[in-house]
Write an enzyme that holds these catalytic residues in place. Sequence first.
Site, PDB file in Angstrom:
ATOM      1  N   ASP A 204      41.217  34.089  52.880  1.00 11.01           N
ATOM      2  CA  ASP A 204      41.575  34.648  51.575  1.00 11.01           C
ATOM      3  C   ASP A 204      41.023  36.072  51.503  1.00 11.01           C
ATOM      4  O   ASP A 204      40.447  36.562  52.475  1.00 11.01           O
ATOM      5  CB  ASP A 204      40.994  33.783  50.441  1.00 11.01           C
ATOM      6  CG  ASP A 204      39.474  33.856  50.357  1.00 11.01           C
ATOM      7  OD1 ASP A 204      38.842  34.522  51.210  1.00 11.01           O
ATOM      8  OD2 ASP A 204      38.913  33.259  49.432  1.00 11.01           O
ATOM      9  N   ASP A 206      38.502  38.372  48.935  1.00 13.09           N
ATOM     10  CA  ASP A 206      37.581  38.249  47.802  1.00 13.09           C
ATOM     11  C   ASP A 206      37.244  39.630  47.248  1.00 13.09           C
ATOM     12  O   ASP A 206      36.949  40.549  48.007  1.00 13.09           O
ATOM     13  CB  ASP A 206      36.274  37.589  48.272  1.00 13.09           C
ATOM     14  CG  ASP A 206      36.506  36.278  49.016  1.00 13.09           C
ATOM     15  OD1 ASP A 206      36.812  35.281  48.354  1.00 13.09           O
ATOM     16  OD2 ASP A 206      36.392  36.266  50.266  1.00 13.09           O
ATOM     17  N   ASP A 299      40.553  35.747  45.606  1.00 12.93           N
ATOM     18  CA  ASP A 299      39.519  35.413  44.627  1.00 12.93           C
ATOM     19  C   ASP A 299      39.059  36.688  43.940  1.00 12.93           C
ATOM     20  O   ASP A 299      38.675  37.652  44.603  1.00 12.93           O
ATOM     21  CB  ASP A 299      38.298  34.762  45.308  1.00 12.93           C
ATOM     22  CG  ASP A 299      38.580  33.339  45.776  1.00 12.93           C
ATOM     23  OD1 ASP A 299      39.514  32.700  45.235  1.00 12.93           O
ATOM     24  OD2 ASP A 299      37.864  32.871  46.676  1.00 12.93           O
TER      25      ASP A 299
HETATM   26  N1  CTP Z   1      31.553  31.725  46.928  1.00 12.62           N
HETATM   27  C1  CTP Z   1      30.897  31.352  45.797  1.00 12.62           C
HETATM   28  N2  CTP Z   1      31.441  30.417  44.952  1.00 12.62           N
HETATM   29  C2  CTP Z   1      32.639  29.868  45.251  1.00 12.62           C
HETATM   30  C3  CTP Z   1      33.328  30.240  46.390  1.00 12.62           C
HETATM   31  C4  CTP Z   1      32.747  31.188  47.226  1.00 12.62           C
HETATM   32  O1  CTP Z   1      29.819  31.867  45.540  1.00 12.62           O
HETATM   33  N3  CTP Z   1      33.135  28.961  44.415  1.00 12.62           N
HETATM   34  C5  CTP Z   1      30.962  32.720  47.817  1.00 12.62           C
HETATM   35  C6  CTP Z   1      30.512  32.087  49.121  1.00 12.62           C
HETATM   36  O2  CTP Z   1      29.171  31.714  49.063  1.00 12.62           O
HETATM   37  C7  CTP Z   1      30.740  33.177  50.112  1.00 12.62           C
HETATM   38  C8  CTP Z   1      31.779  34.095  49.484  1.00 12.62           C
HETATM   39  O3  CTP Z   1      31.921  33.668  48.145  1.00 12.62           O
HETATM   40  O4  CTP Z   1      29.564  33.909  50.262  1.00 12.62           O
HETATM   41  C9  CTP Z   1      33.070  34.076  50.221  1.00 12.62           C
HETATM   42  O5  CTP Z   1      33.573  32.759  50.306  1.00 12.62           O
HETATM   43  P1  CTP Z   1      34.900  32.402  51.087  1.00 12.62           P
HETATM   44  O6  CTP Z   1      36.004  33.283  50.667  1.00 12.62           O
HETATM   45  O7  CTP Z   1      35.099  30.939  50.921  1.00 12.62           O
HETATM   46  O8  CTP Z   1      34.487  32.598  52.616  1.00 12.62           O
HETATM   47  P2  CTP Z   1      34.489  33.903  53.540  1.00 12.62           P
HETATM   48  O9  CTP Z   1      33.114  34.047  54.061  1.00 12.62           O
HETATM   49  O10 CTP Z   1      35.080  35.074  52.832  1.00 12.62           O
HETATM   50  O11 CTP Z   1      35.399  33.473  54.759  1.00 12.62           O
HETATM   51  P3  CTP Z   1      37.007  33.463  54.811  1.00 12.62           P
HETATM   52  O12 CTP Z   1      37.393  34.575  55.723  1.00 12.62           O
HETATM   53  O13 CTP Z   1      37.350  32.120  55.375  1.00 12.62           O
HETATM   54  O14 CTP Z   1      37.525  33.642  53.436  1.00 12.62           O
HETATM   55 MN    MN Z   2      36.912  34.875  51.798  1.00  8.82          MN
HETATM   56 MN    MN Z   3      36.982  33.148  48.662  1.00  7.13          MN
END
Ligand code: CTP
Ligand code: MN
Ligand code: MN
Length: 375
Positions: A204, A206, A299
């Site tokens: 995703d 963020d 996100d």
């Molecule tokens: N996070 C959070 N609360 C959530 C979801 C995520 O605090 N409900 C934080 C996680 O702890 C993480 C960050 O947001 O540090 C990013 O989460 P995520 O997008 O799930 O993972 P990524 O590390 O960005 O990996 P990816 O490339 O798979 O998205």
């Molecule tokens: Mn992410």
């Molecule tokens: Mn995320």
Amino acid sequence: PKQNVNVNTIQMKSYACQRRTPLKHHNSHLTEALEVLSENAAYGENEGRSVAFRRAASVLKALPYRVQTMDELKCLPCLGDHSQRVIKEILEDGTSREVESMRQSEQFQAMKALTGIFGVGVRTADRWFREGLRSPSDLIRTGQQLNREQQAGVLYYDELNKPVTKHEADLIGDIVKEAVSAVLPGAEIQLMGGFRRGKELGHDVDFLITHPEEGKEEELMPKIISWLEERDLLLYQKTTRNSYLEKKDAPGRPPNNMDRFERCFSIFKLQGHAETTGSDGVRPSNQSEASYWRAVRVDLVVSPYSQFAFATLGWTGSKLFERDLRRWAGQEKHMSLSSHALYDSVQRCYVRAQSEEEIFEYLGLEFIPPCERNA
Ligand code: CTP
Ligand code: MN
Ligand code: MN
Ligand code: MN
């Protein structure tokens, strides 16, 4: 590179937040196997076991050389018996039978496919598995009850499981910037998560949004969402309001991983561009040039300026790095860290910080830049 490293003098620290973990490392043949074991434990709702395997993998990611013999592991923390057994097997035979048969198993594959649906957790996936369902198409075929999030998850399943590129993340970033500056001039936006850690692909994108004048950021999300919806840029969104209250939330409470910022879990409709055409350079025949787009998970999080440093630290990840930061704070420093604040239980006060560097310093940790937080 190994010749330059004396394996017996490596001081591997036991908390992930004390270590530098680059994105590219030397032991993926081992860490990928351990992460299968971790994933499988998570599917069985065994959180402790899942984290243990993830920690073992993470330690190997921080090693500056490729492991060749079991001897080199003697002084490393977090490697339990089971992890060591699997590592030994791979070092000797090139592969672990336990891990390979797990990977091939019907249950593992079904759980991966079902939890890979946006909005589906382990509980739901497990229930479906026990009812004989194996894939998103089984859900459609049998007419399962799905909530709005899961409906979107099934509808855009293939696209959401196709990794998001950094280029696509930047295109989304441009759109979010335009939306935010249209509805709140002066607001600041920052790319978070895996892309901030230097990843080239993600599941995703963020973003963290704030405004230097405290209070201006309140109720910002609905305005951003309206702006995006008016332009037909959203396929799905669920906004949650800010529910953080300092008095109620932090000290004494069991550390809660879920933060309380105003946030939006969304699916963007990203209009077509070169990268989204097929490998043959031809766009899928079911979409005309004008309507060509792909679905991307995004996100969005809004933070008050005074909490921005904590939010930045909390939303950069990796998840294991975050987990160990909080564990370090609690166990070693008698402090409670969240994405909102740091509370010092000894001094009985909140610690203010303007930057991630200040938070690391207060926690008594060497600063680790985002690209080395890939624990
Ligand atoms: N996070 C959070 N609360 C959530 C979801 C995520 O605090 N409900 C934080 C996680 O702890 C993480 C960050 O947001 O540090 C990013 O989460 P995520 O997008 O799930 O993972 P990524 O590390 O960005 O990996 P990816 O490339 O798979 O998205
Ligand atoms: Mn992410
Ligand atoms: Mn995320
Ligand atoms: Mn290296």
